[in-house]
Design an enzyme around this catalytic site. Structure first.
Site, PDB file in Angstrom:
ATOM      1  CB  CYS A   1       6.677   4.418 -32.641  1.00 10.07           C
ATOM      2  SG  CYS A   1       8.237   5.787 -31.235  1.00 10.07           S
TER       3      CYS A   1
ATOM      4  CB  CYS B   1      10.329   5.846 -33.654  1.00  9.40           C
ATOM      5  SG  CYS B   1       9.751   5.162 -32.173  1.00  9.40           S
ATOM      6  CG  ASP B   2       8.855   5.005 -37.434  1.00 11.57           C
ATOM      7  OD1 ASP B   2      10.365   5.331 -37.764  1.00 11.57           O
ATOM      8  OD2 ASP B   2       8.341   3.903 -36.966  1.00 11.57           O
TER       9      ASP B   2
END
Ligand code: NDP
Length: 308
Positions: free
Chosen positions: A136, A139-140
């Site tokens: 993701c 997300c990261d």
């Protein structure tokens, strides 16, 4: 076998399920929620969440999920460990088996079973999950600002992740196993027009390389047999997701990729009294905040249905 009847059954312990439980409890639906194999959901595979509103300093993913769970319990939800293993949505009330033995029936059900990211299946990929390996970028990606990263895959997700990462990172390699991208023309064009994306055509990942601090590179093999390494700090796998809808597929309409089809802006499925929330019905956004919001919608829709 003993059968327990409940008004509202929620299947899945991620942001969608827990949020549905919070709202359903406050609406006096006395929800029972089964958490499944991965209590806390996909988020628990990441570390710090920096984009969930309300946490200016970021929040630990497990802490966030425990908080949602605890809040639901405090409001009266009955949250249980257990996996729903059989479903009969053809009868009323709906019938379920948990862990292959316990029988439950319900007047309304909220399916919030989520989706799982597909991984390549390499042991090194597993070893560095959360230490440079991610599924993701939203997300990261932030953790790899001004660094070099690799994205595996050639579909819309991979192209979207690569262009997103290109805005943050110094260089993005796309590891594409064929000589063409599967993505839509518009996404392909975005990739082509992004100077710091380099596509490694006809290439597969042999191993993710790393040390005690995490990912340091990727060993790549080209179709012609050439093996070479690239130095990267992040390795993003974007080869598709698998919505966890198989258990319901006999009754519930899904799209060609298995995502449950809901009724436009609300959470109703093709069966009255069955609602869906979170990633199992969302091929597009796949963010915890969206999953939570759709859990809220599903609980409100279930309330309306049950009180009718
Ligand atoms: P896709 O199935 O479309 O693409 C998967 C990609 O990963 C393909 O390039 C595939 O290669 C590659 N791949 C699969 N397995 C492996 C493997 N073992 N090793 C290396 N590469 C592999 O998945 P997406 O998640 O990209 O998209 C899913 C659906 O969601 C699609 O319908 C897509 O259009 C849609 N979507 C739409 C978006 C948008 O409109 N903005 C954004 C994101 C998704 P190959 O081509 O060789 O099979």
């Amino acid at each position: 076998m003993e059968n327990q009847h409940v008004k509202c059954l929620i299947i899945g312990g991620g942001p969608a399920g827990y949020t549905a439980a919070i709202y359903a409890s406050r609406a006096a639906l006395e929800p029972v929620l089964y958490e499944g194999n991965e209590p806390g959901g996909q988020l628990t595979t990441t570390t710090v969440i920096e984009n969930f509103p309300g946490f200016p300093g970021g929040v630990d993913a497990n802490q966030l999920m425990n908080g949602m769970r605890e809040q639901a319990v405090k409001l009266g939800a009955d949250i249980r460990r257990g996996v729903v293993t059989e479903v009969d949505l053809g009868s009323r009330p709906f019938a379920f088996t948990v862990d292959g033995e316990k029988r439950i029936s319900a007047d309304a059900v909220i399916i919030a079973t989520g989706a799982t990211a597909r991984y390549l299946g390499l042991p090194s990929e597993q070893k560095f999950k959360g230490m440079g390996v991610s599924a993701c970028a939203t997300c990261d990606g932030f953790f790899y600002r001004k660094k070099d990263v690799a994205v595996v895959g050639g579909g819309d997700t991979a192209c979207e992740e690569a262009t997103y990462l290109a805005g943050l990172c110094r260089k993005v390699y796309m590891i594409v196993r064929r000589d063409a991208l599967r993505a839509s023309e518009a996404m392909q064009q975005r990739v082509r027009n992004t100077a710091n994306i380099e596509i490694l055509w006809n290439c597969n990942t042999r191993e993710v390389l790393g040390d005690a601090n995490g990912v340091t590179g990727v060993s790549v093999i080209r179709k012609d047999g050439e093996v070479f390494d690239i130095a990267v700090d992040g390795f993003f796998v974007a080869i598709g997701h698998h919505p966890q809808s198989d258990l319901f597929a006999k009754w519930i309409d899904t799209d060609e990729n298995g995502y449950i089809v809901t009724n436009g802006r609300d959470s109703r499925t093709n069966i009255e009294g069955v609602f869906a929330a979170g990633d199992v019905q969302d091929p597009h956004y796949r963010q915890a905040i969206n999953a939570a919001a759709s859990g809220c919608r599903a609980a409100l829709d279930a309330e309306k249905y049950l009180k009718r």
